[in-house]
Write an enzyme that holds these catalytic residues in place. Sequence first.
Site: not given
Ligand code: TYM
Length: 333
Positions: A200, A197, A115
């Site tokens: 978004k 990956k 990032k």
């Molecule tokens: P975020 O919003 O980027 O993604 C949300 C969830 O989706 C999963 N994910 C994927 N899984 C498989 N293939 C992909 N291409 C892919 N892209 C995203 C992520 O692993 C995630 O589970 N920091 C975290 C959000 C967060 C969080 C937490 C998660 C904040 N606090 C506490 C768990 C526990 C995030 O930005 O996820």
Amino acid sequence: MFNDQKILFSGMQATGTLTLGNYAGALKNWVTLSDEYQCFYSVVDLHSITIRRDPADLRKRARDLLILYIAAGLDPEKNCIYYQSHVSGHAELAWILNCFTYMGELNRMTQFKDKSRKHADNINAGLFTYPVLMAADILLYQADVVPVGLDQMQHLELTRDVAQRFNNIYGDVFTVPEPYVGKTGASIKSLQDPSKKMSKSDENPNASIYLMDDPDTIIRKCKRAVTDSGSEILYRDEKPGIKNLIDIYCAMTGKKPEETEKEFDGKGYGEFKAAVGEVVVDQLRPVQQRFEELSKNKDYINRIIKENSEKANYYASKTLRKVQRKVGFPDRG
Ligand code: TYM
């Protein structure tokens, strides 16, 4: 905490439009696990402002995401679905945990490095301490399990280290959480470059399937997905494009890669890509329909938001008070 059930916490950022990666790697598993655990599913809007956002857009996306959790099949009367910003305990615990996390640990986080490269003009302290806020999210509810995609594993390991460090000093304050990564769909790749990956924030809309894409768009994106030389449907590292499509197919159908290879034995890439498109459309259609219906029901959603934020605050403050006492803050009388 509630009854005998173990606790589950997870969250997603309300940034961009959710992709099939978010669905396959997280949301779909959340629904499967929700019967077994007492669940907290947060729309983690505090995390979203580490990158500059338009306020009205963030508010809209956060609400849409909360509705999408319900549309995907999470019962909001049973699961605590809420906005992170409605529970001040997240930020309060994050401050305390900041004092138990080392700069060196945060410097190693690959997501911070990525990032910082992408947003070189805004490498703020929040971006750096983001994983500490994430640890606070999880530990605040004494979560036993945290379902995430593979890209979040490093943050989960840090959460465990910080929890253990705190417990070693103050006794058993935090439950040390276990990550839950699904057998399929834990790392869905870009349809245009399977070495990255699915994300978004990808600028190429053909790289990702969005949860709100219409059927024709989904079918077209699958057809245009980059594939490898050769013509066989085989689950091999040397065939990353086809491997990714098999992962998507398996995540949608619950089948295993070996079964999928057999099912498409002797068939070509074209036929397989069409089949992948169809299973994705079948999975997403009911979610999209329910999302449209729920979005119209403003009073219902507002009630869910209010009730669940009260519930989340109640449990969060229990842990927070305990932590505050342990570190030596004065009693409140
Ligand atoms: P975020 O919003 O980027 O993604 C949300 C969830 O989706 C999963 N994910 C994927 N899984 C498989 N293939 C992909 N291409 C892919 N892209 C995203 C992520 O692993 C995630 O589970 N920091 C975290 C959000 C967060 C969080 C937490 C998660 C904040 N606090 C506490 C768990 C526990 C995030 O930005 O996820």
